[in-house]
Scaffold this active site. Sequence first.
Site, PDB file in Angstrom:
ATOM      1  N   ASP A   1      31.908  41.604  33.921  1.00 20.87           N
ATOM      2  CA  ASP A   1      31.882  42.205  35.266  1.00 20.87           C
ATOM      3  C   ASP A   1      30.489  42.734  35.618  1.00 20.87           C
ATOM      4  O   ASP A   1      30.365  43.673  36.413  1.00 20.87           O
ATOM      5  CB  ASP A   1      32.921  43.334  35.398  1.00 20.87           C
TER       6      ASP A   1
ATOM      7  N   HIS B   1      36.155  40.808  41.411  1.00 18.93           N
ATOM      8  CA  HIS B   1      36.578  41.975  40.639  1.00 18.93           C
ATOM      9  C   HIS B   1      36.997  43.075  41.610  1.00 18.93           C
ATOM     10  O   HIS B   1      36.276  43.357  42.571  1.00 18.93           O
ATOM     11  CB  HIS B   1      35.426  42.460  39.742  1.00 18.93           C
TER      12      HIS B   1
ATOM     13  N   ASN C   1      33.100  35.120  40.021  1.00 23.05           N
ATOM     14  CA  ASN C   1      34.259  35.954  39.711  1.00 23.05           C
ATOM     15  C   ASN C   1      34.469  36.941  40.853  1.00 23.05           C
ATOM     16  O   ASN C   1      33.529  37.276  41.572  1.00 23.05           O
ATOM     17  CB  ASN C   1      34.018  36.725  38.411  1.00 23.05           C
TER      18      ASN C   1
ATOM     19  N   SER D   1      34.345  43.098  44.650  1.00 24.34           N
ATOM     20  CA  SER D   1      33.014  42.503  44.518  1.00 24.34           C
ATOM     21  C   SER D   1      33.133  41.046  44.086  1.00 24.34           C
ATOM     22  O   SER D   1      33.915  40.719  43.188  1.00 24.34           O
ATOM     23  CB  SER D   1      32.205  43.232  43.429  1.00 24.34           C
TER      24      SER D   1
END
Length: 224
Positions: A150, A114, A112, A141
Amino acid sequence: MMELERRLALVVLISGSGSNLQAIIDRAARDLPVEIRAVISNVPDALGLERARRAGVEARVLDHRGFASREAYDAALGALIDEFDPRLVVLAGFMRILTPGLVARYRGRMLNIHPSLLPKFRGLHTHERALAAGETEHGASVHFVTEELDGGPLVLQARVAIKRGDDSASLAARVLEREHQIYPQVIRWLAEGRLRLDGALPVLDGKALAKPVIWDFVEDQARA
Ligand code: GRF
């Protein structure tokens, strides 16, 4: 031309603009050794679907509104992802909280991005919150996805300056420009076999990352 079988097979999940997807598409057309097998959106009119089609990538919609529960949606999503047999699932602005079952299914194989310097500012509205908190630095990040929202193991961060006069739009644009650099880089490390998740920690070039690698753009911007 790189051989297809030597490319890392990806499925990219999006909900919106897909500018990170575009950065990956553009890199793949040059030197990033990946094969984007599909782009899946939970939002039917997401602009990123058009970006995928333009690049000749299979674009699929799985609208969450047709499902009775988060579990039912994620079961269908997992089945759809697996149709394309990816080695890596890339969340690129996919605006849904994933169930633990789906996360476990792709442990070590799902990334992911973020828009904050995690662990600061998990969740939404990160740019507004960084400004309201009086931060002087901000960033983005890339991390492996785990059950904690997250909160998964951090691999690479881009750090940018917050300048006097910034608003959330100017700050978001500065961060996004760097997102487009760090996401392809982490995917490259995986594609080249240099990065893996080992238990709770990413391992890059044989070294466990207790802290993420940081690309610091703060000085560049102060001089600009
Ligand atoms: C990016 O800011 C990303 O960090 C966040 O959602 C946004 C997606 O932007 N997860 P885009 O759809 O890639 O343009």
